[in-house]
Write an enzyme that holds these catalytic residues in place. Structure first.
Site, mmCIF file in Angstrom:
data_model
loop_
_atom_site.group_PDB
_atom_site.id
_atom_site.type_symbol
_atom_site.label_atom_id
_atom_site.label_comp_id
_atom_site.label_asym_id
_atom_site.label_seq_id
_atom_site.Cartn_x
_atom_site.Cartn_y
_atom_site.Cartn_z
ATOM 1 N N LYS A 301 -11.013 -13.128 2.340
ATOM 2 C CA LYS A 301 -11.627 -13.343 3.651
ATOM 3 C C LYS A 301 -13.050 -12.810 3.713
ATOM 4 O O LYS A 301 -13.513 -12.073 2.852
ATOM 5 C CB LYS A 301 -10.740 -12.746 4.742
ATOM 6 C CG LYS A 301 -9.475 -13.583 4.933
ATOM 7 C CD LYS A 301 -8.678 -13.225 6.158
ATOM 8 C CE LYS A 301 -7.522 -14.229 6.328
ATOM 9 N NZ LYS A 301 -6.650 -13.846 7.464
ATOM 10 N N ARG A 336 0.024 -11.741 1.880
ATOM 11 C CA ARG A 336 -0.226 -13.187 1.717
ATOM 12 C C ARG A 336 -1.511 -13.347 0.918
ATOM 13 O O ARG A 336 -2.586 -12.944 1.374
ATOM 14 C CB ARG A 336 -0.332 -13.855 3.082
ATOM 15 C CG ARG A 336 -0.540 -15.362 3.046
ATOM 16 C CD ARG A 336 -0.588 -15.909 4.470
ATOM 17 N NE ARG A 336 -0.751 -17.370 4.490
ATOM 18 C CZ ARG A 336 -1.918 -18.003 4.477
ATOM 19 N NH1 ARG A 336 -3.051 -17.299 4.454
ATOM 20 N NH2 ARG A 336 -1.978 -19.327 4.493
#
Length: 360
Positions: A301, A336
């Site tokens: 991210k 994840r």
């Protein structure tokens, strides 16, 4: 009524598995997992005023904080309660959810696969690399993304799920916020619903999830993906995210979804600044007070790119592994990730070093 007292476990360490030895050490097992905690941070919120205190477990019990709030005692009990299995999978050790995005525009791996067979083959590879769950998504929810139709999303994810359900022993989750897609995916073989809107995008989602009877991941997001990064604001991001997820758990229970079927995700990067993301990552253990398993998705991210100076999301593997290790060191049951093999290798070494022996 808003919670007034929050309890965050601190002093986390890998304790001997022998309960008699653990009692001598004086810690308490966190969520039935791989860590004990030696103390707590007691957080009191009175309107805009927030006060934080650190207490060892002895001092905590002497002050009897549980009597000072209707919720505090239950929250402490939730910290120690072993977590329910997820679709039959135990969460007494860190679990890895591998990502398969069947999208043309996801921030890291959009347009990676030409068809369902290639996407499913990637999922098989992730399982071989060590994934316990394969998460299949057909609609990008990156900042600025636009929604797609139900029909298009079903066309993207269902063929992949059907192929995977016949190819892997791992669990399969569907990353969607639409009830029609949830239903089609579960009928195709999905075991878990992973909803970035915490079943709030469509009024029918919560009823659909209750009817389908599978575990559900409730993720926090502030705002819609199209606008969520415009100017995200919180009074206290850790407490506000906790309150939101607690409210969604309550709503799910009222709709007939048992707490044992629920998992929470703080939504790293979804309506959060760099500072918000780092505050959440540093205080993840607070979420164990919700009494359900915790999933963290920080892989590749933007905040990792900001911290590392890496613009290309595909080159953020090392930072992503670091974020995953931080999550499991705070007791998160599921991470994840895009890079399953690297994460599994790092977790294996981390666990062995923490325990002083190779994991069983």
């Amino acid at each position: 009524m808003l919670r007034e007292i929050y309890i965050r476990p601190i002093g986390l360490y890998s304790a001997p598995r022998d309960e008699t030895v653990a009692e001598v050490w004086g810690g308490m097992r966190l969520a039935g997992g791989w860590l004990d905690f030696a103390g707590v941070e007691v957080i009191e919120r009175n309107g805009a005023a927030i006060e934080r205190r650190i207490a060892g477990l002895g001092a905590f019990f002497e002050r009897d904080w549980g009597r000072r709030s209707l919720n505090a005692g239950d929250m402490f009990d939730a910290l120690c309660q072993p977590r329910a299995r997820i679709a039959g999978m135990a969460v007494d050790r860190p679990r890895i959810m591998g990502i398969v995005n069947v999208t043309p525009d996801s921030f890291s791996d959009g347009a990676l696969f030409r068809d369902a067979a290639e996407a499913a083959a990637h999922g098989v590879t992730l399982v071989a690399d060590g994934a316990d769950i394969v998460d299949v998504g057909g609609e990008s929810t990156r900042p600025g993304s636009q929604p797609i139709s139900v029909a298009e999303e079903i066309d993207r994810v269902v063929p992949v799920i059907e192929l995977l359900s016949n190819s892997v022993d791992a669990l399969i989750s569907v990353d969607t916020r639409k009830p029609e897609v949830m239903r089609a995916a579960v009928e195709a073989g999905a075991d878990i619903i992973n909803d970035v809107s915490a079943l709030g995008y469509d009024p029918a989602s919560i009823e659909t999830a209750a009817e389908l009877g599978v575990p559900v991941v409730l993720m926090h997001a502030q705002g819609d993906p199209r606008t969520m990064q415009d100017d995200p604001l919180y009074d206290d991001v850790q407490l506000d995210v906790f309150d939101f997820l607690e409210a969604r758990i309550d709503a799910c229970q009222r709709a007939g979804i048992t707490k044992e079927r629920l998992i929470v995700d703080p939504g790293i990067g979804f309506g959060k600044t760099l500072a918000h993301n780092l505050e959440l990552m540093s205080g993840l253990s607070l979420l164990h007070g919700l009494g359900v398993s915790v999933l963290v998705g920080a892989s590749r991210k933007r905040f990792i790119g900001t911290l590392s100076g890496i613009d290309d999301a595909r080159q953020r593997v090392h930072g992503s592994v670091g974020a995953a290790l931080q999550a499991v060191s705070q007791g998160a049951q599921i991470v994840r990730v895009h890079d399953v093999a690297a994460t599994r290798q790092a977790l294996s070494v981390w666990q062995a070093a923490m325990l002083g022996a190779a994991p069983e």
